[in-house]
Design a protein around this motif. Structure first.
Motif, short mmCIF file in Angstrom:
data_model
loop_
_atom_site.label_atom_id
_atom_site.label_comp_id
_atom_site.label_asym_id
_atom_site.label_seq_id
_atom_site.Cartn_x
_atom_site.Cartn_y
_atom_site.Cartn_z
N UNK A 7 -20.45 23.46 -18.96
CA UNK A 7 -20.13 22.90 -21.13
C UNK A 7 -20.86 21.74 -20.25
N UNK A 8 -21.19 20.84 -19.43
CA UNK A 8 -21.50 19.57 -19.97
C UNK A 8 -22.68 19.60 -19.76
N UNK A 9 -24.08 20.48 -19.32
CA UNK A 9 -24.81 20.32 -19.42
C UNK A 9 -25.87 20.98 -19.74
N UNK A 10 -25.39 21.47 -21.64
CA UNK A 10 -25.63 21.82 -22.44
C UNK A 10 -25.78 20.73 -23.16
N UNK A 11 -24.70 19.73 -23.27
CA UNK A 11 -24.63 18.35 -24.07
C UNK A 11 -25.57 17.68 -23.15
N UNK A 12 -25.95 17.51 -21.76
CA UNK A 12 -26.53 16.36 -21.90
C UNK A 12 -28.07 16.57 -22.33
N UNK A 13 -27.95 17.75 -21.79
CA UNK A 13 -29.38 18.39 -22.56
C UNK A 13 -30.25 17.88 -23.46
N UNK A 14 -28.93 17.90 -25.16
CA UNK A 14 -28.96 17.51 -26.16
C UNK A 14 -29.35 16.17 -25.69
#
Length: 452
Positions: free
Chosen positions: A235-242
């Protein structure tokens, strides 16, 4: 849900206007936090105190970088998930955001208090300015968790389709700050410590209001659930990517602020540093509405991109460009007509600071009409989950172009060269940003003309 229907069906120009007005008001009022602090301190305590508060700017930008890393990323992902009709995933993102803010807030508070003096020395504190900067930070740092939440989670309310509520929370928080500042500064004679405490109380209110909305309010669409507070990598990975794009921009701003402070001390003095505090505050007054426009456009573009309605994505970006030109052009003329008066608001009658600040302001703001175009281009790549391009554009303006110019221009133009680094960097970075957008739409075979 009506808001989701608006994202799908309302004309982009009307939808962006509907969302941008409360976002601009909210973000503009948020900016008042630091601006009001500087005005009160400059008027009450003088140039040295204003210079001391200016020294805290890089440290606060570093904290803002963490806030937007999670806040911008989560709001974009929430918009995309809602566009995909995946409410459960949107709620997981919301919960993970709050959980991470709690963790990061505690870490930053502890490390900040431990290393506060070395940090201030690094950003250019002198024997004169250190006490003011130290007293402000030592009283604000323990409340960083609330600061993160106030900055980063309000956007989640906009992403679920409640821009007016996000605006009301931000406005009320700022009014609390404005009312408490003079009470603690003058009434209780607490100096910069009182200003820090007033700001912290306002942040606590804002964070608490957002938590209340997502838990106890009957008006929320997404619910903050305890089970979602524990961060999970998928869940965190795409948040961090953006979020890494605005994070890199703010991190770069911190780095640039350190070098800029040192350049000002080398080619000027503590008065020039105080003038920078006034200039930055005025710049924020113009840049902040553009950030509000970014916050409004991002969920609209993200939702329609997730729904694969690409024509609406294109039209929203076009209108964003048009609105940004109007906002930044108005700001440009206001600054050049009322600039001297605006600088004087931060001074306790120090004519030297006013002269240096007004001259610097006119140079610093020369390319402000183009800044909005650059910001909307970055917003587009963030919203469609292409963070690499957004990062490149941010770093171009803040580091790759700026720092070499900062090393070169002051050698030939002195203090004016320090101020002139900003407009030259803004111009070159905007040209590259528009080239990126042109190539992006050309590769997708879409027409970018405003008539489209």
């Amino acid at each position: 849900m009506t808001a989701m229907n608006d994202f799908e069906n309302a004309p982009p120009w009307r939808l962006l206007l509907k969302y941008s007005i409360p976002s601009i008001v909210a973000s503009s009022v948020q900016a008042i936090y630091n601006i009001v602090d500087r005005i009160y301190i400059g008027k009450a305590l003088g140039t040295d105190a204003l210079a001391g508060l200016t020294l805290t700017f890089p440290i606060f930008i570093l904290s803002i970088a963490i806030g937007v890393l999670l806040g911008n990323g989560s709001s974009s992902i929430i918009s995309i998930r809602l566009g995909e009709k995946n409410k459960e995933s949107a709620e997981q993102t919301l919960g993970n955001t709050f959980g991470l803010f709690g963790i990061f807030g505690i870490i930053v508070s502890v490390l900040g208090v431990i290393f506060i003096k070395p940090l201030l020395t690094l950003v250019g504190a002198t024997e004169v300015t250190m006490p003011y900067a130290y007293n402000y930070l030592i009283w604000f740092l323990p409340f960083m968790m609330f600061d993160f939440m106030a900055m980063g989670t309000n956007g989640c309310i906009r992403s679920e389709g409640n821009p007016n509520l996000a605006m009301k929370i931000a406005v009320t928080g700022a009014l609390i700050n404005i009312v408490l500042d003079p009470i603690f500064l003058f009434g209780f004679n607490m100096g910069v410590k009182g200003v820090a405490i007033a700001t912290a109380i306002a942040r606590i209110y804002t964070a608490g209001s957002v938590i209340y909305h997502f838990t106890l309010s009957k008006n929320h669409y997404l619910k903050l659930k305890r089970v979602n507070l524990f961060p999970k990598w998928h869940i965190v990975k795409p948040m961090l990517a953006i979020g890494v794009s605005p994070f890199s921009m703010n991190l770069a701003t911190t780095l640039v602020a350190v070098f800029t402070n040192r350049a000002l001390l080398a080619h000027g003095n503590d008065v020039a540093l105080g003038a920078l505090g006034a200039i930055q505050s005025i710049f924020i007054m113009i840049e902040t509405p553009l950030r509000g426009l970014m916050m409004a456009g991002q969920p609209i573009i993200g939702f329609n991109y997730g729904a694969k309605v690409y024509d609406r994505v294109k039209k929203t970006l076009q209108v964003s460009y048009l609105y940004s030109l109007v906002i930044s052009s108005i700001g440009f003329f206001v600054i050049f007509i009322f600039g001297r008066f605006m600088v004087s608001l931060f001074s306790k009658g120090d004519s030297n600071l006013i002269d240096i600040g007004y001259n610097g302001l006119r140079i610093y703001m020369l390319m402000i009409p183009l800044v909005g175009l650059h910001m909307m281009s970055v917003m587009y790549f963030q919203a469609i989950n292409k963070p690499a391009k957004a990062i490149i554009l941010n770093l171009l303006r803040k580091v790759i172009i700026y720092l070499p110019l900062l090393a070169i221009l002051p050698r030939y133009f002195g203090l004016n060269g320090v101020w002139g680094t900003v407009p030259v960097s803004d111009f070159l970075a905007t040209v590259v940003a528009l080239a990126f957008i042109y190539n992006e739409f050309k590769s997708e075979k879409m027409d970018l003309s405003l008539a489209g």
